[in-house]
Design a protein around this motif. Structure first.
Motif, short mmCIF file in Angstrom:
data_model
loop_
_atom_site.label_atom_id
_atom_site.label_comp_id
_atom_site.label_asym_id
_atom_site.label_seq_id
_atom_site.Cartn_x
_atom_site.Cartn_y
_atom_site.Cartn_z
N MET A 280 11.59 4.51 4.18
CA MET A 280 12.13 4.02 2.85
C MET A 280 11.43 4.81 1.58
O MET A 280 11.81 5.50 0.71
N VAL A 281 10.00 4.60 1.90
CA VAL A 281 9.39 5.37 0.72
C VAL A 281 9.06 6.83 0.86
O VAL A 281 8.89 7.71 -0.28
N GLY A 282 9.53 7.33 1.93
CA GLY A 282 9.58 8.71 1.95
C GLY A 282 10.77 9.28 1.47
O GLY A 282 10.86 10.68 1.77
N GLY A 283 11.60 8.48 1.08
CA GLY A 283 13.11 8.99 0.66
C GLY A 283 13.82 9.63 2.01
O GLY A 283 14.80 10.26 1.72
N GLU B 223 0.93 -1.27 0.08
CA GLU B 223 -0.03 0.19 -0.03
C GLU B 223 0.87 1.41 -0.02
O GLU B 223 0.36 2.27 -0.31
N ASN B 224 1.78 1.30 0.57
CA ASN B 224 2.95 2.30 0.80
C ASN B 224 4.11 2.38 -0.49
O ASN B 224 4.83 3.17 -0.58
N GLY B 225 3.76 1.57 -1.51
CA GLY B 225 4.73 1.70 -2.65
C GLY B 225 5.78 0.64 -2.82
O GLY B 225 6.49 0.60 -3.69
N LEU B 226 6.00 -0.26 -1.80
CA LEU B 226 6.94 -1.33 -2.17
C LEU B 226 6.37 -2.58 -2.90
O LEU B 226 5.25 -2.57 -2.92
N SER B 227 7.49 -3.38 -3.62
CA SER B 227 7.04 -4.34 -4.18
C SER B 227 6.97 -5.60 -3.57
O SER B 227 7.49 -5.45 -2.24
N ILE B 228 6.20 -6.55 -3.89
CA ILE B 228 6.20 -7.71 -3.39
C ILE B 228 7.80 -8.32 -2.82
O ILE B 228 7.68 -8.67 -1.58
N LEU B 229 8.58 -8.32 -3.70
CA LEU B 229 9.92 -8.89 -3.22
C LEU B 229 10.38 -8.05 -2.29
O LEU B 229 11.04 -8.72 -1.31
N GLN B 230 10.38 -6.72 -2.51
CA GLN B 230 10.95 -5.67 -1.45
C GLN B 230 10.37 -6.06 -0.06
O GLN B 230 11.03 -6.10 1.05
N ALA B 231 8.86 -6.48 -0.05
CA ALA B 231 8.40 -6.45 1.25
C ALA B 231 9.02 -8.06 2.07
O ALA B 231 9.11 -7.87 2.94
N VAL B 232 8.79 -8.98 0.99
CA VAL B 232 9.52 -10.20 1.53
C VAL B 232 11.06 -10.30 2.03
O VAL B 232 11.26 -10.92 3.16
N TRP C 254 6.60 -15.91 9.37
CA TRP C 254 6.71 -14.46 9.22
C TRP C 254 6.78 -14.03 7.81
O TRP C 254 6.12 -13.16 7.19
N VAL C 255 7.82 -14.94 7.14
CA VAL C 255 7.91 -14.60 5.71
C VAL C 255 6.89 -14.77 4.77
O VAL C 255 6.41 -14.10 3.77
N SER C 256 6.30 -16.18 5.19
CA SER C 256 4.97 -16.40 4.41
C SER C 256 3.86 -15.69 4.25
O SER C 256 3.20 -15.40 3.37
N GLY C 257 3.69 -15.33 5.65
CA GLY C 257 2.59 -14.13 5.96
C GLY C 257 2.71 -12.69 5.21
O GLY C 257 1.78 -12.31 4.77
N THR C 258 4.20 -12.44 5.37
CA THR C 258 4.18 -11.12 4.36
C THR C 258 4.17 -11.40 3.02
O THR C 258 3.60 -10.66 2.22
N LEU C 259 4.65 -12.40 2.42
CA LEU C 259 4.33 -12.88 0.86
C LEU C 259 2.85 -12.74 0.64
O LEU C 259 2.35 -12.12 -0.36
N THR C 260 2.09 -13.60 1.55
CA THR C 260 0.60 -13.69 1.36
C THR C 260 -0.14 -12.42 1.30
O THR C 260 -0.92 -12.20 0.42
N GLY C 261 0.57 -11.44 2.30
CA GLY C 261 -0.32 -10.21 2.34
C GLY C 261 -0.04 -9.34 1.38
O GLY C 261 -0.83 -8.50 0.89
N ALA C 262 1.44 -9.33 1.02
CA ALA C 262 1.67 -8.52 -0.14
C ALA C 262 1.03 -8.73 -1.42
O ALA C 262 0.53 -8.04 -2.15
#
Length: 243
Positions: free
Chosen positions: A62-65, A34-43, A140-148
């Protein structure tokens, strides 16, 4: 003292943490995209950090520079407790845990993993700790991937509603401690007041978010460390309770 050094026992002990981590990291995955990161970045963030509060604070920087200095300082302040937890946990580690293993265990030493490992009456070995860490990391990682992924395919109204869960996570972390410790409640209150001041004050609101988090956390903590310092007896009791 005997040493628990069974990988299977570690896996079994970490399974409830794995299940508990999934919905929290699911919310983080949604928050990230939602804040602009890609799925890979989130994971990758979840795979290399394992810190819910730190990750949530890092995304806006990160997204705010924000600068790398902001990011480093924010993580140092937010995650400083892990240093103390690792020192305490080192007293529970058995002879099979060599120096390289200690670095790996320190990386995966979250609040919940620390609590489970410290609650054992016996010393814990390398295989047990690796098993205990592995399952929560998977959750933790699989939850992040699923949410992303869900954040990219679900309707915006649904992802916005699910994103609220990340704030529920913080309430679940803070409230139990506040109920037991009056000083913690007051410290949190001061940090909230400072945060509001930085958000609304004409000059202060220009300060980057990362530095605002750092300033509020450090000032509130330092103030109560001076007003109500932890006594030696309280530290001894804490160490004894953690084994």
């Amino acid at each position: 003292m005997n040493e628990i050094n069974s990988f299977k026992k570690g896996i079994k002990a970490g399974l409830p943490i794995c299940i508990g981590y999934f919905p929290v990291s699911f919310a983080f995955g949604i928050f990230s995209v939602e804040n602009g990161l890609s799925i890979l970045q989130a994971v990758l963030i979840s795979l290399t950090n394992l810190t819910s509060a730190g990750q949530l604070a890092a995304v806006p920087i990160m997204v705010g520079g924000g600068t790398i200095i902001e990011l480093i300082l924010a993580q140092l302040v937010i995650n400083s407790r892990y240093s103390l937890m690792s020192i305490s946990l080192s007293q529970k580690l058995g002879k099979s845990v060599k120096m390289p293993h200690r670095f790996l265990i320190a990386f995966g030493n979250t609040d919940e993993i620390f609590a489970v490992a410290s609650s054992n009456k016996e010393k814990v070995g390398t295989k047990y700790m690796l098993g205990l860490i592995l399952t929560p990391v998977i959750g933790w990682v699989s939850g992040t991937l699923t949410g992303a992924v869900a954040g990219n395919i679900l309707p915006e109204v649904v992802t916005s509603a699910l994103g609220v869960a990340i704030y529920g996570m913080f309430i679940a972390i803070v409230v139990p401690v506040i109920k037991e410790e009056k000083n913690t409640a007051l410290c949190v209150g001061v940090a909230i007041i400072l945060s509001c001041i930085f958000y609304y004050a004409p000059v202060l609101k220009e300060i980057p978010t990362g530095f605002t988090v750092i300033i509020c956390a450090v000032v509130a903590s330092a103030l109560f460390a001076f007003i109500k310092p932890i006594t030696i007896e309280e530290i001894k009791n804490e160490v004894e309770n953690n084994g």
